[in-house]
Motif scaffolding. Structure first.
Motif, mmCIF file in Angstrom:
data_model
loop_
_atom_site.group_PDB
_atom_site.id
_atom_site.type_symbol
_atom_site.label_atom_id
_atom_site.label_comp_id
_atom_site.label_asym_id
_atom_site.label_seq_id
_atom_site.Cartn_x
_atom_site.Cartn_y
_atom_site.Cartn_z
ATOM 1 N N TYR B 25 -51.577 1.448 -38.414
ATOM 2 C CA TYR B 25 -52.242 1.732 -37.087
ATOM 3 C C TYR B 25 -50.931 0.325 -35.981
ATOM 4 C CZ TYR B 25 -53.285 -3.750 -39.436
ATOM 5 O OH TYR B 25 -52.966 -4.749 -39.657
ATOM 6 N N GLN B 26 -50.925 0.620 -35.025
ATOM 7 C CA GLN B 26 -50.254 -0.612 -34.213
ATOM 8 C C GLN B 26 -50.849 -1.947 -33.652
ATOM 9 O OE1 GLN B 26 -47.209 2.427 -32.706
ATOM 10 N NE2 GLN B 26 -45.978 1.401 -34.343
ATOM 11 N N THR B 27 -50.537 -2.303 -33.382
ATOM 12 C CA THR B 27 -50.517 -3.795 -32.270
ATOM 13 C C THR B 27 -50.246 -5.206 -32.286
ATOM 14 O OG1 THR B 27 -52.497 -5.030 -31.748
ATOM 15 C CG2 THR B 27 -51.805 -4.607 -33.817
ATOM 16 N N ILE B 28 -49.709 -5.249 -30.967
ATOM 17 C CA ILE B 28 -49.140 -6.344 -31.181
ATOM 18 C C ILE B 28 -49.769 -7.896 -31.184
ATOM 19 C CG2 ILE B 28 -47.893 -5.696 -28.390
ATOM 20 C CD1 ILE B 28 -49.737 -7.344 -27.017
ATOM 21 N N TYR B 29 -51.492 -7.414 -31.827
ATOM 22 C CA TYR B 29 -51.802 -9.079 -32.103
ATOM 23 C C TYR B 29 -51.702 -9.382 -33.611
ATOM 24 C CZ TYR B 29 -53.718 -8.228 -27.236
ATOM 25 O OH TYR B 29 -53.992 -8.317 -26.075
ATOM 26 N N SER B 30 -52.071 -10.450 -33.736
ATOM 27 C CA SER B 30 -52.024 -10.673 -35.294
ATOM 28 C C SER B 30 -53.042 -10.442 -35.916
ATOM 29 C CB SER B 30 -50.760 -12.192 -35.379
ATOM 30 O OG SER B 30 -51.747 -13.700 -35.388
#
Lengths: 114, 112
Positions: B25-30
């Protein structure tokens, strides 16, 4: 077993016709989602609601699709003018909160545009 | 926005062999939540597993997965495939924005 109810299970429309499908979310679930499962089995997000308010929607939904979740009535998704490419399984889902909780799906409405 | 990748569209196995379905997955959230959903024909997709805890194994109905934030992965595994495991499997990611982002799905077929 999921308690999200979708009607009708199958829908056949001619090109240019309106296509309307309904969803009763699980009792007590304020968040409702609509997804399109295409012929490649991919889930495409269309729109979601919290109570009667739209949270997010994609461009396609904004232009040819209309959706609502009135209080005390089923939610609905309507395609104003059906196109062949709209043939898909439309899945409604509901959840208790906006994020990070299980989403419960209905069995879907399979739309065929001839 | 978020994105989820399932590299295998189709996996065919013989009964009894181990199962591994990939998900990144790719996300900007930690602190994303990751899910696996299973979809049997003519039934509702249903939740199989979920996790938001880094490096902690989560198990259900013989399947297990571990969220690895370092590699942005949440692979689904099972030690021994059964005929009844034949279905579509979807990995999904959710943050605070309500929308659940799905991968493209993997069709698992288990043969005798």
């Amino acid at each position: 077993n999921s308690k999200v109810i979708q009607t009708p299970r199958y829908l056949v429309k001619g090109q240019g016709q309106k296509a309307k499908m309904r969803c009763i979310p699980e009792k007590g679930h304020p968040v409702v989602f609509w997804y399109q499962q295409n012929k490649n089995n991919e889930f495409k997000f269309l729109i979601n609601f919290q109570n009667q308010e739209v949270l997010q929607q994609i461009d396609m939904t904004e232009k040819r699709f209309s959706a609502e979740c009135p209080s005390n009535s089923p939610c609905s998704l309507e395609i104003q003018s059906s196109e062949a490419g709209d043939s898909a399984l439309y899945l409604c889902a509901s959840s208790l909160s906006r994020a990070n909780t299980e989403v419960f799906f209905g069995k879907g409405t399979r739309l065929t545009v001839v | 926005g978020d994105s989820v990748t399932q590299t295998e569209g189709l996996v065919t196995l013989t009964e009894g062999l181990p199962v591994m379905l990939n998900c990144t997955y790719q996300t900007i959230y930690s602190n994303p939540f990751l899910f696996w959903y299973v979809h049997y024909l003519n039934e509702s997709p249903r939740l199989l597993l979920k996790s938001s805890t880094d490096n902690k194994r989560t198990e259900h109905q013989g399947f297990h997965a571990t969220l690895h934030k370092s590699s942005s992965s949440f692979h689904l595994q099972k030690s021994s495939a059964q005929l009844s495991d034949s279905a579509l499997y979807y990995c999904a990611c959710n943050n605070a924005g309500a929308k659940l982002t799905f991968g493209g799905g993997t069709r698992l077929t288990v043969r005798p």
